[in-house]
Design a protein around this motif. Structure first.
Motif, mmCIF file in Angstrom:
data_model
loop_
_atom_site.group_PDB
_atom_site.id
_atom_site.type_symbol
_atom_site.label_atom_id
_atom_site.label_comp_id
_atom_site.label_asym_id
_atom_site.label_seq_id
_atom_site.Cartn_x
_atom_site.Cartn_y
_atom_site.Cartn_z
ATOM 1 N N UNK A 108 -12.763 -4.960 16.636
ATOM 2 C CA UNK A 108 -13.379 -6.106 15.952
ATOM 3 C C UNK A 108 -12.820 -7.342 16.626
ATOM 4 N N UNK A 109 -13.672 -8.054 17.388
ATOM 5 C CA UNK A 109 -13.179 -9.013 18.364
ATOM 6 C C UNK A 109 -13.949 -10.325 18.302
ATOM 7 N N UNK A 110 -13.240 -11.411 18.069
ATOM 8 C CA UNK A 110 -13.841 -12.720 18.221
ATOM 9 C C UNK A 110 -14.165 -13.406 16.904
ATOM 10 N N UNK A 111 -14.374 -14.712 16.989
ATOM 11 C CA UNK A 111 -14.622 -15.535 15.805
ATOM 12 C C UNK A 111 -15.863 -15.044 15.057
ATOM 13 N N UNK A 112 -15.703 -14.831 13.771
ATOM 14 C CA UNK A 112 -16.824 -14.413 12.943
ATOM 15 C C UNK A 112 -17.141 -12.942 12.996
ATOM 16 N N UNK A 113 -16.464 -12.175 13.828
ATOM 17 C CA UNK A 113 -16.676 -10.719 13.855
ATOM 18 C C UNK A 113 -16.133 -10.120 12.563
ATOM 19 N N UNK A 114 -16.933 -9.262 11.928
ATOM 20 C CA UNK A 114 -16.584 -8.771 10.600
ATOM 21 C C UNK A 114 -16.995 -7.312 10.470
ATOM 22 N N UNK A 115 -16.049 -6.450 10.120
ATOM 23 C CA UNK A 115 -16.349 -5.031 9.952
ATOM 24 C C UNK A 115 -15.848 -4.558 8.594
ATOM 25 N N UNK A 116 -16.691 -3.786 7.907
ATOM 26 C CA UNK A 116 -16.327 -3.110 6.668
ATOM 27 C C UNK A 116 -16.545 -1.620 6.877
ATOM 28 N N UNK A 117 -15.570 -0.805 6.484
ATOM 29 C CA UNK A 117 -15.690 0.632 6.697
ATOM 30 C C UNK A 117 -15.097 1.387 5.516
ATOM 31 N N UNK A 118 -15.750 2.501 5.176
ATOM 32 C CA UNK A 118 -15.275 3.386 4.112
ATOM 33 C C UNK A 118 -15.444 4.824 4.577
ATOM 34 N N UNK A 119 -14.418 5.633 4.318
ATOM 35 C CA UNK A 119 -14.515 7.035 4.695
ATOM 36 C C UNK A 119 -14.543 7.257 6.188
ATOM 37 N N UNK A 120 -13.707 6.531 6.902
ATOM 38 C CA UNK A 120 -13.691 6.552 8.366
ATOM 39 C C UNK A 120 -12.635 7.535 8.862
ATOM 40 N N UNK A 121 -12.993 8.342 9.858
ATOM 41 C CA UNK A 121 -12.035 9.196 10.569
ATOM 42 C C UNK A 121 -12.026 8.773 12.020
ATOM 43 N N UNK A 146 -11.413 -7.327 9.589
ATOM 44 C CA UNK A 146 -11.820 -5.971 9.222
ATOM 45 C C UNK A 146 -11.251 -5.618 7.856
ATOM 46 N N UNK A 147 -12.074 -4.985 7.019
ATOM 47 C CA UNK A 147 -11.626 -4.452 5.737
ATOM 48 C C UNK A 147 -12.072 -3.006 5.650
ATOM 49 N N UNK A 148 -11.110 -2.093 5.465
ATOM 50 C CA UNK A 148 -11.411 -0.665 5.487
ATOM 51 C C UNK A 148 -10.761 0.026 4.299
ATOM 52 N N UNK A 149 -11.363 1.143 3.890
ATOM 53 C CA UNK A 149 -10.793 1.940 2.808
ATOM 54 C C UNK A 149 -11.046 3.419 3.064
ATOM 55 N N UNK A 150 -10.132 4.237 2.540
ATOM 56 C CA UNK A 150 -10.235 5.696 2.687
ATOM 57 C C UNK A 150 -10.413 6.083 4.152
ATOM 58 N N UNK A 151 -9.437 5.685 4.950
ATOM 59 C CA UNK A 151 -9.485 5.862 6.397
ATOM 60 C C UNK A 151 -8.340 6.765 6.841
ATOM 61 N N UNK A 152 -8.631 7.646 7.781
ATOM 62 C CA UNK A 152 -7.601 8.488 8.404
ATOM 63 C C UNK A 152 -7.639 8.249 9.906
ATOM 64 N N UNK A 153 -6.475 7.931 10.474
ATOM 65 C CA UNK A 153 -6.350 7.687 11.916
ATOM 66 C C UNK A 153 -5.314 8.671 12.450
ATOM 67 N N UNK A 154 -5.757 9.510 13.378
ATOM 68 C CA UNK A 154 -4.920 10.602 13.870
ATOM 69 C C UNK A 154 -4.805 10.523 15.387
ATOM 70 N N UNK A 155 -3.583 10.628 15.880
ATOM 71 C CA UNK A 155 -3.318 10.754 17.329
ATOM 72 C C UNK A 155 -3.904 9.609 18.140
ATOM 73 N N UNK A 156 -3.727 8.391 17.640
ATOM 74 C CA UNK A 156 -4.005 7.210 18.457
ATOM 75 C C UNK A 156 -2.858 7.013 19.440
ATOM 76 N N UNK A 157 -3.025 6.039 20.348
ATOM 77 C CA UNK A 157 -1.939 5.692 21.274
ATOM 78 C C UNK A 157 -1.510 4.248 21.033
ATOM 79 N N UNK A 158 -0.216 4.008 21.188
ATOM 80 C CA UNK A 158 0.404 2.681 21.039
ATOM 81 C C UNK A 158 0.429 2.222 19.593
ATOM 82 N N UNK A 159 -0.718 2.213 18.892
ATOM 83 C CA UNK A 159 -0.753 1.808 17.479
ATOM 84 C C UNK A 159 -1.974 2.418 16.802
ATOM 85 N N UNK A 160 -1.771 2.893 15.584
ATOM 86 C CA UNK A 160 -2.920 3.340 14.811
ATOM 87 C C UNK A 160 -3.840 2.180 14.496
ATOM 88 N N UNK A 161 -3.231 1.069 14.037
ATOM 89 C CA UNK A 161 -3.951 -0.183 13.793
ATOM 90 C C UNK A 161 -3.188 -1.300 14.483
#
Length: 202
Positions: A108-121, A146-161
């Protein structure tokens, strides 16, 4: 009128680079106020970016959709992000899986960029090919929101978020981040959540 894509059970497989210098490529791109509605779709093995939305009034609504195996651009080695929400665009993701992408699962990149997510893997995000940087599950940068809920992040690199640059905001509810690996290039980090000075996470 702005363009409107509405698709159910769509498969986009192995999109090719745009034949212009440094142009990359996209599985799905929505620009200039367009709307993309995807239900039970799969966007796989795109070159550069899986789904890209950009510009004021542009919207992505994706439900029960998979974006996977996005490759870093074959010419530059940059990117490979599953979903990019760019300046002034909006994305709503419900029950989406972002798997084996590069650099970021969701960016989610740049002025005014907006993301909503639910149930994300988001799983198995890898570094971009050019320099071994990145591999974040979610990246919120350059004043994105960005606003997210019920999210699972597995085996990312450097940072999950990763929430980077002043003015960037990440709001999370019921998030599980596990198995984050060090950055491929430097071997540093491996954090669940990384927030730079001036950015905000709640």
């Amino acid at each position: 009128d702005a363009a409107h894509l509405k698709a159910r059970e769509l498969l986009i497989d192995e999109s090719l680079p745009i034949p212009l210098p440094d142009a990359g490529g996209f599985g799905v791109a929505a620009l200039h106020g367009a709307t993309a509605d995807l239900v039970s779709a799969r966007v796989t093995a795109s070159n550069g970016t899986g789904i890209f939305v950009f510009d004021a009034g542009t919207q992505l609504r994706a439900t029960a959709t998979i974006v996977d195996s996005t490759r870093s651009d074959t010419k530059s080695g940059i990117g490979g992000v599953g979903v990019v929400v760019g300046t002034s665009a909006r994305a709503d993701l419900q029950g989406v899986r972002l798997w084996r992408n590069h650099a970021m699962g969701l960016g989610v990149e740049g002025f005014g960029a907006n993301a909503h997510a639910n149930g994300l893997l988001i799983d198995d995000t890898m570094a971009q090919a050019s320099d071994g940087n990145g591999g974040w599950g979610i990246g919120v940068i350059s004043t994105g929101h960005a606003e997210v809920s019920d999210v699972r992040i597995v085996a990312a690199r450097a940072a999950g978020v990763s929430v980077a640059h002043a003015g960037s905001v990440f709001v999370g509810h019921r998030i599980l981040v596990e198995g984050t690996l060090p950055e491929e290039l430097s071997g540093d980090n491996g954090e669940g959540l990384h927030v730079q000075v001036g950015a905000r996470a709640e």
